[in-house]
Each structure stands twice: as structure tokens, then as C-alpha cells.
Design an enzyme around this catalytic site. Sequence first.
Site, PDB file in Angstrom:
ATOM      1  N   HIS A 128       1.032  -1.426  -0.116  1.00 48.24           N
ATOM      2  CA  HIS A 128       0.686  -0.227   0.051  1.00 48.24           C
ATOM      3  C   HIS A 128       1.220   1.068   0.018  1.00 48.24           C
ATOM      4  CE1 HIS A 128      -3.531   2.561   2.115  1.00 48.24           C
ATOM      5  NE2 HIS A 128      -3.006   2.989   0.986  1.00 48.24           N
TER       6      HIS A 128
ATOM      7  N   HIS B 203       1.433   4.788  -2.442  1.00 47.04           N
ATOM      8  CA  HIS B 203       1.055   6.124  -3.458  1.00 47.04           C
ATOM      9  C   HIS B 203       2.364   6.258  -3.767  1.00 47.04           C
ATOM     10  CE1 HIS B 203      -3.443   5.911  -2.465  1.00 47.04           C
ATOM     11  NE2 HIS B 203      -3.000   5.771  -1.181  1.00 47.04           N
TER      12      HIS B 203
ATOM     13  N   HIS C  39      -9.849   1.134  -1.467  1.00 46.50           N
ATOM     14  CA  HIS C  39      -9.392   1.637  -0.535  1.00 46.50           C
ATOM     15  C   HIS C  39     -10.849   1.409   0.469  1.00 46.50           C
ATOM     16  CE1 HIS C  39      -6.000   3.365  -1.317  1.00 46.50           C
ATOM     17  NE2 HIS C  39      -5.572   4.717  -0.356  1.00 46.50           N
TER      18      HIS C  39
ATOM     19  N   GLU D  13     -11.545   3.598   7.091  1.00 48.01           N
ATOM     20  CA  GLU D  13     -10.525   4.075   6.874  1.00 48.01           C
ATOM     21  C   GLU D  13     -11.170   5.914   7.376  1.00 48.01           C
ATOM     22  OE1 GLU D  13      -6.179   6.959   5.630  1.00 48.01           O
ATOM     23  OE2 GLU D  13      -7.971   6.646   3.948  1.00 48.01           O
TER      24      GLU D  13
ATOM     25  N   ASP E 158       2.154   3.599   2.866  1.00 48.59           N
ATOM     26  CA  ASP E 158       1.233   4.694   2.548  1.00 48.59           C
ATOM     27  C   ASP E 158       1.420   5.744   1.861  1.00 48.59           C
ATOM     28  OD1 ASP E 158      -1.528   6.181   1.604  1.00 48.59           O
ATOM     29  OD2 ASP E 158      -1.786   6.627   3.979  1.00 48.59           O
ATOM     30  N   ASP E 159       2.254   7.386   2.399  1.00 48.06           N
ATOM     31  CA  ASP E 159       2.402   8.252   1.758  1.00 48.06           C
ATOM     32  C   ASP E 159       3.820   8.163   2.494  1.00 48.06           C
ATOM     33  OD1 ASP E 159       0.265   9.173  -0.334  1.00 48.06           O
ATOM     34  OD2 ASP E 159      -0.653   8.266   1.329  1.00 48.06           O
TER      35      ASP E 159
END
Length: 335
Positions: free
Chosen positions: A14, A16, A194, A197, A275-276
Site C-alpha cells: 500500500h 502511493h 481503500h 479509513e 501509504d505516503d
Amino acid sequence: MEAFIQGIPKAELHLHIEGTFEPQLMFDIAKRNRISIPFNSVKEIELAYNFDCLQDFLDIYYQGAGVLIHEQDFYDLTYSYLEKCAKQNIRHAEIMFDPQTHTDRGIEFKTVINGIHNACVDAMKNLQVSSLLIMSYLRHLPQEAAFKTLEQSLPFKKHIAAIGLDSSEKGNPPSKFKDVFQASVKAGYIPLAHAGEEGDADYVWEALDILEIKRIDHGNNSLQDDALVQEIIKRNIALTVCPLSNKALQVVPELRNHPLKKMMDLGMKVTVNSDDPAYFGGQLNQNFIEIQKALSLTKKDIYELAKNSFEYALLDKNTKLKYLNELDAFYAKNK
């Protein structure tokens, strides 16, 4: 424990790619492309990477993506991330990218995909890090826009393994994208999304029953519904959990409140992801280190999380087996 986390082979499921945009690289690419950004230094960009909700994060995220213009920019962004993978013993990465963020700015789809894909090919050759791509639809945009992206992707289908669904969750339920997901699966893409969340458990139900996803990105709010938890276990669907992201966006107030260990104890298949990472305070190993400390995870727990990352990757059986054998050899020597 930190040395164990650093050394253990793992996959990241996961991630981005636009969220790996480190301030220095953003500054350099903006300068190279002669694009004016509202920051006079790398330090100013770093300070702007402070926010406490998903929308504030998305605002700076899209602003950063605006400096990506040429194939080389997407290559540099991707290769920079994959170099970090190699240093963290991440053996395999499943990289999400948001075409609409770029095509809506007039950047051609082929510019985006070719830059990212070529970096992945070179990273496999030079760094021995394998990767595959997940094309994410932006859920705050209409389904028609996702259909347009699907159409643009078809000439490059061999470079893309799966589709995802990201961006602002609230008010944009999975059911909004039912038709484009069906069309994407028909085109040969694996469906992911997603869910849970910001959205409640019913968003996760929709993702499972309407979009028929094969993996849940985040999924925290699945725990609101015991029947949903049992259904996820029954269907053998993994959750790609992102601890530092959850803390940064106030999904959990503190890591000690994070549901990851509870999910594991219930029998859910959990993976740890960043994630980021440029925005949320840490690459994958940092996520492992901080969640381990917060929840007093054991080496066996870390091993289970790493094992899940390979078992639920979108890889063929032989490649999975190769990575799992590496993992087992490391664990046997270091447990």
C-alpha cells in the site's frame, strides 16, 4: 528489534508513488521544470507537510504532484522510492499511481505510465526489487472520469496489474464505482480499494460485495462490525494497514490505540505499509519500528506481518515461494 526489522525481507502493498515525493526532490524537479511553487526552500516544503486530516494532506499532495510534467520526472520519483526499498530489504513493492491527478493537468497517460514503468524495470535489474503497478481511480471525481482513465490505460495494460480506489472516502462510497470496476475486471485488472479509513464498516461491506475486491486498503473501521470481521476472515482477504498514516491523519490519536494487534489476534490477515511516506513521517521500516514499540509486538508478530506481505501480494506462486523461503531462512537464523 530494530536490526531485526531492518533485516527482515518484506513487501510493501500500500504505497502511493505521488506520496513518496520528498521535499528535496520536489524542489529539484520544480526548478528543473521552471515551475513556480509557493515555497522558497526545501525547509518551507517540509513545514508544509504538517496537517491533521485527510483533506489538508490531499491539498498539499496534489500541489506537489503539479510539478511532475515529463517522463523523466515520473521516472525519478519512482526510482527514488525503489532505491529506498532496496535499503530497507523490501523485496517487492506494489505501487499505486493516480493517473487522473496528472491527465487532468494535461499530462498524457503514456508520459505517466512510461516513466513509472521504466523505473520499475531498471530497479529490478539494478536493485533486485520487484514491483507491479496499481492504477487508482480518484473517488472524489465522477465515475465517468474513471471510465475515461480505464480507456486510456488499455494500450498499457501489460504494465498494470490492478485497479484501486483512493482519495476522499467520506461521501464517495464504493458503490459509486460499481460499473467501472466491473468493466476494469472484464479488461483483466484485479480489483482493490481503500475502505474503512474514514468511511464506516458499511463502506467495507460495499467494497467486498459490490466491487468484489481482493484486498482491503486500510480497513480499520471493519472492527465496528463483528459479522464483517468474520466475513473478511472467511474470504481470506488481507488488510493493508498504514500505522503512521493513521496517526498523521488522526484515524487513531496515538499508535498505542492502533487496532493492528487486535486485528491479528482476531485472525485477520494484516500487512504493514507506509501509504505516503514523504508526508506521514516514515518509510516502511519506520512504520514497523514505531508500531512495534507502541504495541509491544514480538519478533514472531513481525515475522507474521512480513509473511502476510508476501502471501497476499499479487505475485505468481513461484515468486511468492522464493520470497517466503528467503523470509523463513532469515527468521530461522534471527528469531
